[in-house]
Design a protein around this motif. Structure first.
Motif, short mmCIF file in Angstrom:
data_model
loop_
_atom_site.label_atom_id
_atom_site.label_comp_id
_atom_site.label_asym_id
_atom_site.label_seq_id
_atom_site.Cartn_x
_atom_site.Cartn_y
_atom_site.Cartn_z
N SER A 7 -2.77 -1.67 6.56
CA SER A 7 -3.79 -2.71 6.62
C SER A 7 -4.27 -3.01 5.22
O SER A 7 -3.99 -2.26 4.28
N GLY A 8 -5.00 -4.11 5.09
CA GLY A 8 -5.61 -4.45 3.81
C GLY A 8 -4.88 -5.50 3.01
O GLY A 8 -5.37 -5.93 1.96
N GLY A 9 -3.71 -5.92 3.47
CA GLY A 9 -2.99 -6.96 2.75
C GLY A 9 -3.81 -8.24 2.71
O GLY A 9 -4.52 -8.58 3.64
N ASP A 10 -3.69 -8.95 1.59
CA ASP A 10 -4.49 -10.17 1.42
C ASP A 10 -3.86 -11.02 0.33
O ASP A 10 -2.85 -10.65 -0.28
N VAL A 20 -4.66 -1.37 -0.25
CA VAL A 20 -4.03 -1.34 1.07
C VAL A 20 -4.06 0.09 1.58
O VAL A 20 -4.06 1.05 0.80
N SER A 21 -4.12 0.20 2.91
CA SER A 21 -4.26 1.51 3.54
C SER A 21 -3.14 1.75 4.53
O SER A 21 -2.59 0.81 5.10
N CYS A 22 -2.86 3.01 4.73
CA CYS A 22 -1.83 3.42 5.69
C CYS A 22 -2.44 4.54 6.53
O CYS A 22 -2.69 5.63 6.01
N GLY A 120 4.29 -2.92 7.96
CA GLY A 120 4.10 -3.68 6.73
C GLY A 120 2.83 -4.49 6.71
O GLY A 120 2.28 -4.86 7.75
N THR A 121 2.35 -4.76 5.50
CA THR A 121 1.20 -5.63 5.30
C THR A 121 1.50 -6.53 4.11
O THR A 121 2.07 -6.09 3.11
#
Length: 127
Positions: A7-10, A20-22, A120-121
């Protein structure tokens, strides 16, 4: 079985920062016994290693991101973070995290070692 969710993609401007986090699934396993890596891929190119953290806390980084990216791991929360600073247009990619339970605890970005992969993000960097 380890299930990973990024998460955290931008979308950010060049020079900006992003984390980004996993997050690992909350099954009964010791996250401290898993090495985790971040990889990235753009269309038409092979997936490449970005950073990895070993069970012993050691880290390794790809040359293009050294000094800009930092990987860290919270074994209690079962989360691995990738802090990305001074982002460049070349960092635009889909970022994947992956994990495996190693025999050797030092960090590695050898993709063949990693057994579990997230979906993926997306990170976009505009110039």
């Amino acid at each position: 079985q380890v299930h990973l969710v990024e998460s955290g993609g931008d979308s950010v401007e060049a020079g900006g920062s992003l984390t980004v986090s996993c997050e690992g699934s909350r099954n009964r396993y010791r996250y401290s016994e898993y090495s985790v890596g971040w990889f990235r891929q753009t269309p038409g190119k092979e997936r490449e290693g970005v950073a990895a953290i070993g069970c012993d806390g050691s880290t390794t980084y790809a040359e293009p991101v050294k000094g800009r990216f930092t990987i860290s791991k919270d074994n209690f929360k079962k989360i691995v973070y990738l802090q990305m600073n001074n982002l460049e247009p070349g960092d635009k990619a889909t970022y994947y995290c992956a994990a495996y339970r190693p025999i050797v605890w030092r960090a590695t970005m050898s993709q063949a070692e990693f057994r579990y992969w997230g979906q993926g993000t997306q990170v976009t960097v505009s110039s």
